[in-house]
Design a protein around this motif. Structure first.
Motif, short mmCIF file in Angstrom:
data_model
loop_
_atom_site.label_atom_id
_atom_site.label_comp_id
_atom_site.label_asym_id
_atom_site.label_seq_id
_atom_site.Cartn_x
_atom_site.Cartn_y
_atom_site.Cartn_z
N LEU A 73 0.74 -1.19 -0.06
CA LEU A 73 0.05 0.19 -0.14
C LEU A 73 0.99 1.17 -0.09
N ALA A 77 1.35 3.83 -3.36
CA ALA A 77 1.09 5.35 -2.96
C ALA A 77 2.29 6.23 -3.38
N ALA A 132 -1.83 -1.40 -6.40
CA ALA A 132 -1.95 -0.23 -5.46
C ALA A 132 -2.03 1.03 -6.33
N ILE A 136 -4.90 3.80 -7.52
CA ILE A 136 -5.08 5.31 -7.24
C ILE A 136 -4.99 6.12 -8.58
N SER A 379 -6.29 10.86 -2.39
CA SER A 379 -6.27 9.14 -2.00
C SER A 379 -4.85 8.61 -1.66
N SER A 382 -4.62 9.56 2.18
CA SER A 382 -5.52 8.65 2.76
C SER A 382 -4.82 7.29 3.06
N LYS A 383 -4.38 6.63 1.94
CA LYS A 383 -3.69 5.33 2.16
C LYS A 383 -2.48 5.20 3.00
N THR A 384 -1.72 6.33 2.94
CA THR A 384 -0.43 6.18 3.76
C THR A 384 -0.84 6.44 5.16
N THR A 386 -3.55 5.87 6.66
CA THR A 386 -4.18 4.53 7.37
C THR A 386 -3.23 3.38 7.52
#
Length: 433
Positions: A73, A77, A132, A136, A379, A382-384, A386
Motif C-alpha cells: 500500500l 502510493a 495499488a 490510485i 487518495s 489517505s492510504k499512507t 491509514t
C-alpha cells in the motif's frame, strides 16, 4: 457562481431525463457504471486474497503478512505521486483502460507463477505495489472523467449509484469469495479479479467518442504543461490545503478513515480469538450491515435536496463518528454478534450518505485542470495515513490489549466532527488568477 443546496456552485448543463422514476444519466454513464460495478465486485470477491495466499500457499507468518499489506500500500502510493500530475493533461479514458489492463496482467501473473511452482512473497509484493499504484491512478482519472461526462447537477446522482454498487459488492463479494476459495482453491478469486479488470476495460472501450468538454478544455488549455515538472506534483495538495471547504473535509476524512480502519485487525483478533466467534459468524457480522450502505446511498440525494449539502455533510459526518466506540463493548455469543451488526449498520448507513456527498463536493470545488492531481493527492495521503495508523495501533494493542486499543480509537473518533466545515467560504484568489 450560484448558490445551490447551501453551497456556492457553478452553473452547468441541463440534467438527465427521468425514465421510469429513475434519473437517466445517458448511455455513456451506463457503460462507466457497468465497468465500475464489474471491477468492484471482482475486487470484493478477492477480498484478503493476498494474505490468504501468503498463509495457505507460502506458509508466511504474521510479520510477513503484515509487511506485505503495509509495504504494498505504501510503496504503491509513492509510485502514484508522479502519475497524478502526468495524467492531469491527458485524456482520462485511455488512462483508465490502461490501468485496468495493467491490473489484469499483474494479477494473472500470480496463478501463472503458482502453476509453474515459482510463486514467492517477492512477487506478491511487486503485484500489490503495481495494483495499488494503478488503483490510485484509475480512481483519480475516473473522478476527472466522471466530471466531464456528467452535468454538475447530476454528480450526486452518479456518486450515489457508485456508492450503492460498492456496498452491494461488499455485502456479496467476500462471502462468495470465501466459498470459492474453499471449493476451488486460493487462486480462484485472484483469477476472477483479473478477469473483472479485463471486462472493465472492455466496458470503458465501449463508451467510444471523445471525452467531455471539460476534459478537452483542460487538455488544450494554454497553461497545460508540455511535460511533467516537479512543480506540478504538489499542486493537488496545494489546492486541498488552501481551499476553505476542502481542507477541513480532507483532515476529517483522513482522521476518520484511519481511526476506523486501524482497529479492524484488532477486532478480528478479539472476535475470532478471545471471544470464540467462528469465521462465518465474523463474515456475517460485517456483510449484513452493508445493507446500510445501500440505504444511505439512496437517501443522500433526497436529504441534500431537503436540507442542503453542507448540513448533510455536517450531520452525517458527526453521526458516523459516534458508532465505533461501541465495538469496545462486544462480548461473546449472540448478543455480541448483534452489537457488532448494529454498530456497523449505523456506521455504514452514515457513510453511505456522507461519501457520495463528499465526492460530489470535492469534484465541484476543484477546477478541471487540477482534478486528477487533487484526487490523487487525496487518495495517496489517505492510504499512507491509514497504513501508518494501523501499524501504530498494532503496537498499541501489543501494550494494552486489543479491546483497549479499539476503545481508544472510538474515543478519538468522537473528536473528528470538530474538523468538519461549519461555514461555506470562497477560496482566496491569487494575484495571477
Amino acid at each position: 457562481m450560484v448558490r445551490i443546496d447551501g453551497w456556492l456552485c457553478r452553473p452547468g448543463r441541463g440534467g438527465g431525463q427521468v425514465a421510469g422514476g429513475r434519473r437517466s444519466l445517458g448511455r455513456d454513464f451506463g457503460w462507466l457504471w457497468a465497468a465500475y460495478g464489474v471491477s468492484t465486485f471482482g475486487t470484493r470477491l478477492a477480498f484478503d486474497a493476498f494474505p490468504l495466499i501468503a498463509v495457505l500457499v507460502l506458509h508466511a507468518g504474521a510479520t510477513e503478512v503484515a509487511l506485505l499489506a503495509a509495504s504494498g500500500l505504501a510503496v504503491g502510493a509513492v509510485v502514484a505521486v508522479p502519475l497524478g500530475a502526468w495524467v492531469e493533461f491527458r485524456e482520462k479514458r485511455p488512462v483508465m483502460v490502461t490501468a485496468d489492463l495493467i491490473r489484469c496482467a499483474a494479477l494473472l501473473s500470480i496463478p501463472v507463477a503458482f502453476a509453474l511452482d515459482g510463486l514467492d512473497l517477492g512477487q506478491l509484493l511487486v503485484v500489490s505495489v503495481v495494483v495499488a499504484a494503478a488503483d490510485i491512478t484509475f480512481g483519480a482519472a475516473g473522478g476527472a472523467y466522471l466530471k466531464s461526462l456528467v452535468p454538475p447537477e447530476d454528480l450526486l446522482v452518479a456518486n450515489g449509484r457508485f456508492e450503492a454498487t460498492t456496498w452491494t459488492a461488499t455485502a456479496l463479494g467476500p462471502p462468495l469469495g470465501g466459498m470459492a476459495v474453499v471449493v476451488f482453491g486460493p487462486m480462484t478469486t485472484v483469477l476472477a479479479d483479473a478477469v473483472s479488470y479485463l471486462l472493465s476495460a472492455l466496458g470503458l472501450r465501449a463508451i467510444g467518442g471523445k471525452e467531455g468538454q471539460q476534459t478537452e478544455r483542460t487538455r488544450l488549455s494554454p497553461t497545460a504543461p508540455s511535460g511533467l515538472r516537479m512543480s506540478d506534483l504538489p499542486a493537488g495538495w496545494r489546492h486541498i490545503l488552501t481551499h476553505p471547504t476542502l481542507r477541513p473535509l480532507f483532515l476529517n476524512t483522513l482522521s476518520v478513515n484511519a481511526l476506523i480502519m486501524a482497529p479492524a485487525p484488532l477486532l478480528s483478533v478479539l472476535m475470532l480469538g478471545q471471544l470464540g466467534f467462528s469465521p462465518w459468524q465474523y463474515g456475517l457480522a460485517f456483510a449484513v450491515p452493508c445493507l446500510g450502505g445501500l440505504l444511505g446511498s439512496r437517501l443522500s440525494r433526497p436529504l441534500v435536496a431537503r436540507y442542503g449539502r453542507r448540513r448533510v455533510l455536517l450531520t452525517t459526518g458527526t453521526l458516523r463518528a459516534c458508532w465505533p466506540v461501541g465495538l469496545a463493548f462486544v462480548g461473546p455469543g449472540t448478543s455480541g454478534l448483534l452489537l457488532v451488526m448494529a454498530v456497523e449498520f449505523g456506521l455504514i448507513t452514515c457513510m453511505g450518505v456522507f461519501t457520495p456527498v463528499l465526492a460530489t463536493t470535492r469534484l465541484d470545488r476543484t477546477p478541471p485542470d487540477r482534478t486528477t492531481r487533487t484526487l490523487s493527492a487525496w487518495s495517496i495521503t489517505s492510504k499512507t495515513t491509514t497504513a501508518a495508523v494501523t501499524a501504530l495501533w498494532g503496537l498499541l494493542a501489543a501494550l494494552t490489549g486489543p479491546r483497549t486499543a479499539i476503545a481508544l480509537a472510538g474515543v478519538l473518533l468522537l473528536a473528528t466532527p470538530l474538523l468538519l466545515p461549519r461555514h461555506e467560504r470562497e477560496p482566496r484568489r491569487s494575484a495571477a488568477e
